[in-house]
Design an enzyme around this catalytic site. Structure first.
Site, PDB file in Angstrom:
ATOM      1  N   HIS A   1       0.828  -1.211   0.000  1.00 48.36           N
ATOM      2  CA  HIS A   1       0.000   0.000   0.000  1.00 48.36           C
ATOM      3  C   HIS A   1       0.865   1.265   0.000  1.00 48.36           C
ATOM      4  CE1 HIS A   1      -2.127   3.157   2.425  1.00 48.36           C
ATOM      5  NE2 HIS A   1      -2.998   2.978   1.457  1.00 48.36           N
TER       6      HIS A   1
ATOM      7  N   GLU B   1       2.058   1.880  -3.368  1.00 51.12           N
ATOM      8  CA  GLU B   1       0.973   2.440  -4.188  1.00 51.12           C
ATOM      9  C   GLU B   1       0.955   3.961  -4.064  1.00 51.12           C
ATOM     10  OE1 GLU B   1      -3.114   3.840  -3.358  1.00 51.12           O
ATOM     11  OE2 GLU B   1      -3.196   1.705  -2.822  1.00 51.12           O
ATOM     12  N   HIS B   2       1.082   4.477  -2.836  1.00 44.88           N
ATOM     13  CA  HIS B   2       1.145   5.930  -2.656  1.00 44.88           C
ATOM     14  C   HIS B   2       2.365   6.523  -3.373  1.00 44.88           C
ATOM     15  CE1 HIS B   2      -1.701   7.153   0.759  1.00 44.88           C
ATOM     16  NE2 HIS B   2      -2.025   5.898   0.472  1.00 44.88           N
TER      17      HIS B   2
ATOM     18  N   GLU C   1      -3.767   8.307   7.217  1.00 41.06           N
ATOM     19  CA  GLU C   1      -4.790   7.450   6.609  1.00 41.06           C
ATOM     20  C   GLU C   1      -5.172   6.340   7.590  1.00 41.06           C
ATOM     21  OE1 GLU C   1      -3.694   5.675   2.869  1.00 41.06           O
ATOM     22  OE2 GLU C   1      -5.571   4.574   2.712  1.00 41.06           O
TER      23      GLU C   1
END
Lengths: 439, 447
Positions: B67, B70-71, B147
């Site tokens: 993840h 991904e950022h 997040e």
């Protein structure tokens, strides 16, 4: 995991998509009910969108939550069917019926297969015209609503939204939660629900959009069947909302690792000739995506948040420019500082020609992209009607965006963003911040 | 019906494909698999690139890396400055984003169909030419921490789910949160992100799905131009994750949090996933979830617990078979006021036992089959959803043929197969039963 949360559910009608190829026709039923239709015969179903103006704002002060509870009960028994028989009938037709109640509208979203459309329409008609409000159903749904109200009371984002609305709009219906309060919902009677229905589910409050596998003639007959037996009118006028909140900062103490801030002040009405300019400027400050000034300054440069955004909220009787951000308690003070600086900067210095061009490119380019489903288009059709837009609006909309000049944008930015009026309401335990009026 | 109470449980019936849409698939010589879904109703295209890598492919101690990468994929390449990817999409009137799951990482843009080539050019570029600075990595790590604060730590239900999942899987990496454990996110480095990127981001580990107003020939030509030159990796290994040992003991998780307004009980059982060429059991479980706990007014749990006894304000069941490795089947009960979690759990057990005894109502089964058929019609109205189903299916081990067969497999399931699947999956030895409690309640119930 999606990389960006949609920070605010935008109520902005300008986000209404549009595309030249969409052929909207106005249909008037034999019984006089008007609707906008887009024929799309390629998939054998029709999406129907109904909106009844007034929504939960028609609730009297001592009956808050009546419209919301009533709306939740429409599919819980109607005509000869109790709640379970109604649900079985819906499943047997594979029809989709969704009901919801908002500040300005009660919404009904339906999908009917072509092969059993008449039976689906009869079922929806029963829900709208002959809901039963059986005692057991009322108690069951009331318990669900109250459970939702209690959950909201523990959700920092919801607490912040409710506190901001209450402070901004006071005793006006916009100041109260659309679901009502635990006490007000507990006190609602069956008669209150019948009264709520007669206020809002009436013919002169409805707007209709239909998209899919249906002809104008068939739609006209369908609407008479569906809505012809509703009362012609009901309910009263919702008064204009006062905008009570003045500049400053409010902290609502709440135990959470991450504080939530809602911020804003009075905005601009959608009918205002300057609205397009305001929409562009708001997009530059805090619109969707990663490109806005606030996303760049707060997230991309400083890593203070997962998402920050603003929007123009144009309600029937009130208007706000507002936004939301969440960050750790220890980092909220810095976030507020950046936010205030950006609010002041755009108010004082406006935007650059380059920013304005980029915003126009995005907004005009994004405009046809939303026409990609019958239900979405049906929703657009009712949105246009609710906003009083002409049926040919789609063809001129991008021209109006492109016509906004830099001078106009910057004049509107100066008028719209007033740092002295900005109120920031924080739910959490932000370090180094406490409630204070504007200085 | 009040939707806020649905607890984020999704209905997996909608996971249908529909052959009535024009669908083409092919593979480039470098191994990039391509699926094209044609729909000319609007001049729009959705461009999605899916990688066969997700949180369950991370090394132990590096949870959250898939993840985090991904950022970081938005942080620039040799030719694109940080943020320029999204800025270019926006400058073309489009929107873009990405998402990560246990089995996949996907990037997508929605744009006018004449901009498809530009999207491919940029997406192919960042498959090979990602450039990261230490500053960008450090700032983005802060964003991911926020997040996690927002999605997980601010939400007692999410924290509870994270704990239950860690207990459900004894050995398989599905036990980890996608976003990562907080202390491991803190330690994620630029080098780790780049190593993960080098290892997994290659054309022969990716699937391109394009849906909208384009033809298969146009997509093929553009894909060959932009993705074709990418060199395949010789390091893509079969995705073999640690396997669960036999689960031989029921587990319990109870979590109390002052922010819980509405306690509930939830139980998950280990369950088979959709397997290539072998989707019948997953289809039976999909129907089982609907029959047991789909619509509140007609499902077995809703009828008995919400309507007959009134012990619950919500009762439901959930299952999603789209996973590379075995997943879970779940049931939940949100008790009515005055009903304890203990009583709610007993009621849930009673209804499950009665269902195994009484079997399936014929009329309910017939209605469900009709809804399955109708879902295929409605699916045609949602090209992005359809694109997602292909991406998800192909990154969780299925073939295009499996995805297209799925509606037929669902339609062919018999009542006996559903009951057999129910008897097999509702096995306490593989289960985790969770209680989410208010802090007050904790004092009363001990553990």
């Amino acid at each position: 995991m999606i990389r960006v949360l949609t920070v605010l559910a935008a109520l902005v009608a300008l986000a209404l998509p549009a595309r030249a190829e969409v052929q909207i026709e106005e249909v008037v039923s034999p019984g006089g009910i008007r609707a906008w239709l887009v024929q799309e015969p390629s998939i054998p179903f029709v999406a129907l969108e109904l909106r009844f103006r007034g929504g939960t704002s028609l609730d009297p002060a001592d009956k808050r939550g009546a419209t919301y509870l009533m709306t939740g009960l429409l599919e819980e028994g109607a005509g000869a069917m109790d709640a379970q028989a109604f649900a079985q009938a819906r499943e047997g037709l594979a029809a989709s019926l969704e009901f919801d109640a908002f500040e300005d509208e009660v919404s009904v979203s339906a999908r009917f297969l072509t092969e059993n459309r008449d039976a689906g329409v009869d079922l929806l008609r029963a829900a709208l015209v002959e809901p039963r409000f059986d005692a057991d159903a009322v108690e069951r749904v009331r318990a669900q609503v109250i459970a939702g109200i209690r959950s909201d009371a523990q959700n920092p984002g919801r607490v912040a939204g409710a506190a901001f609305d209450a402070a901004m709009f006071g005793d006006h219906p916009y100041g109260a939660p659309r679901q009502g309060t635990e006490a007000s919902v507990a006190a609602l009677t069956r008669d209150d629900l019948l009264a709520a229905k007669d206020r809002v589910l009436v013919r002169d409050r409805v707007v209709v959009g239909a998209v899919g596998d249906i002809t104008p003639e068939a739609l006209g007959l369908m609407l008479d069947r569906l809505l012809g037996d509703l009362p012609q009118s009901g309910g009263g006028d919702v008064p204009p909302a006062p905008h009570l909140l003045t500049g400053g900062l409010t902290v609502v103490d709440f135990t959470t690792p991450q504080a939530v801030a809602i911020f804003g002040h009075r905005g601009i009405r959608q009918e205002d000739p300057d609205f397009f300019a305001a929409f562009l400027v708001d997009h530059i400050l805090g619109g969707a995506g990663f490109e806005s000034r606030l996303m760049q300054e707060v997230r991309e440069k400083r890593g203070l948040t997962y998402g920050i955004g603003t929007s123009l909220v144009s309600l029937d009787r009130g208007e706000l420019v507002m936004g939301q951000v969440a960050t750790a308690n220890g980092r909220m003070a810095e976030t507020v500082e950046v936010l205030r600086a950006e609010w002041a900067r755009i108010g004082e210095q406006g935007v650059t020609a380059e920013e304005l061009d980029r915003a126009k490119t995005f907004i005009t380019g994004a405009y046809p992209l939303r026409f990609d489903g019958n239900a979405r288009i049906a929703s657009i059709l009712v949105g246009m009607q609710l906003s009083g837009l002409p049926i040919d609006y789609i063809a001129t909309r991008n021209d109006r965006i492109n016509a906004v000049t830099l001078e106009e944008a910057n004049r509107v930015a100066r008028e719209l963003y007033r740092p002295e009026d900005l109120h920031i309401l924080i739910v959490g335990q932000p370090a180094g911040l406490e409630s204070a009026p504007a200085n | 019906m009040i939707r806020a109470l649905v607890l984020g449980l999704s209905l997996s019936l909608a996971a249908l494909s529909a052959r009535a849409a024009e669908i083409t698939d092919f593979t480039l010589p470098n191994g990039l698999q391509v699926v094209v879904i044609e729909d000319d109703r609007a001049p729009v295209v959705v461009h999605m690139l899916w990688y066969r890598v997700g949180a369950a492919d991370e090394a132990p101690g590096e949870s959250g890396l898939a993840h985090f990468l991904e950022h970081l994929m938005f942080k620039g390449t040799d030719t694109l400055a940080p943020g320029e990817f999204s800025a270019t999409v926006a400058a073309n009137g489009g929107s873009d984003n990405a998402f990560t799951s246990w089995d996949y990482t996907a990037y997508f843009q929605r744009v006018a169909s004449d901009r498809l080539g530009l999207m491919m050019q940029m997406e192919a570029d960042r498959m090979k030419n990602l450039r990261l600075t230490q500053d960008d990595v450090d700032t983005e790590r802060d964003v991911v921490i926020e997040e996690r604060n927002q999605r997980t730590d601010s939400n007692p239900g999410a924290r509870f789910a994270e704990q239950r999942r860690a207990v459900q899987f004894l050995n398989h990496p599905y036990r980890r949160p996608i976003i990562g454990w907080r202390h491991e996110i803190d330690a994620l480095s630029k080098d780790a992100a780049l190593a993960f990127y080098e290892k997994y981001y290659a054309p022969n580990n990716a699937i391109l799905v394009v849906a909208g107003d384009v033809t298969a020939d146009q997509v093929r030509a553009l894909a060959e131009q932009h993705y074709g030159p990418l060199v395949p990796s010789d390091r893509i290994a079969p995705r073999v994750r640690p396997v669960e040992p036999p689960q031989i003991a029921p587990r319990r998780v109870s979590y109390a949090d002052a922010r819980v307004a509405q306690p509930y009980v939830v139980r998950t059982y280990l369950a088979p996933q959709r397997r290539p060429g072998d989707q019948t059991q997953a289809a039976a479980l999909t129907l089982l979830a609907e029959l047991l706990g789909g619509d509140s007014a007609t499902s077995v749990m809703g009828r008995k617990l919400q309507f007959e006894t009134g012990e619950a304000i919500y009762a439901g069941a959930f299952y999603d078979g789209s996973a590379l490795d075995p997943s879970t089947f779940g049931v939940t009960v949100v008790p009515a006021e005055g009903v304890t979690l203990e009583a709610a759990e007993a009621a849930m057990d009673r209804v499950l036992a009665e269902f195994l005894e009484e079997g399936i109502d014929d009329a309910a089964f017939e209605r469900l089959k009709f809804q399955v058929r109708a879902a295929q019609v409605y699916a045609l109205d949602d090209m992005q959803g359809l694109a997602r189903r292909y991406g998800e299916g192909l990154t969780t081990g299925l073939t295009v043929a499996d995805i297209e067969a799925w509606p037929g497999v669902l339609q062919a399931v018999t009542k006996d197969q559903v009951m057999e699947a129910a008897r097999s999956v509702l096995n306490m030895d593989t289960s985790v039963t969770g209680w989410l409690m208010t802090e007050d309640a904790q004092a009363g119930v001990g553990q």
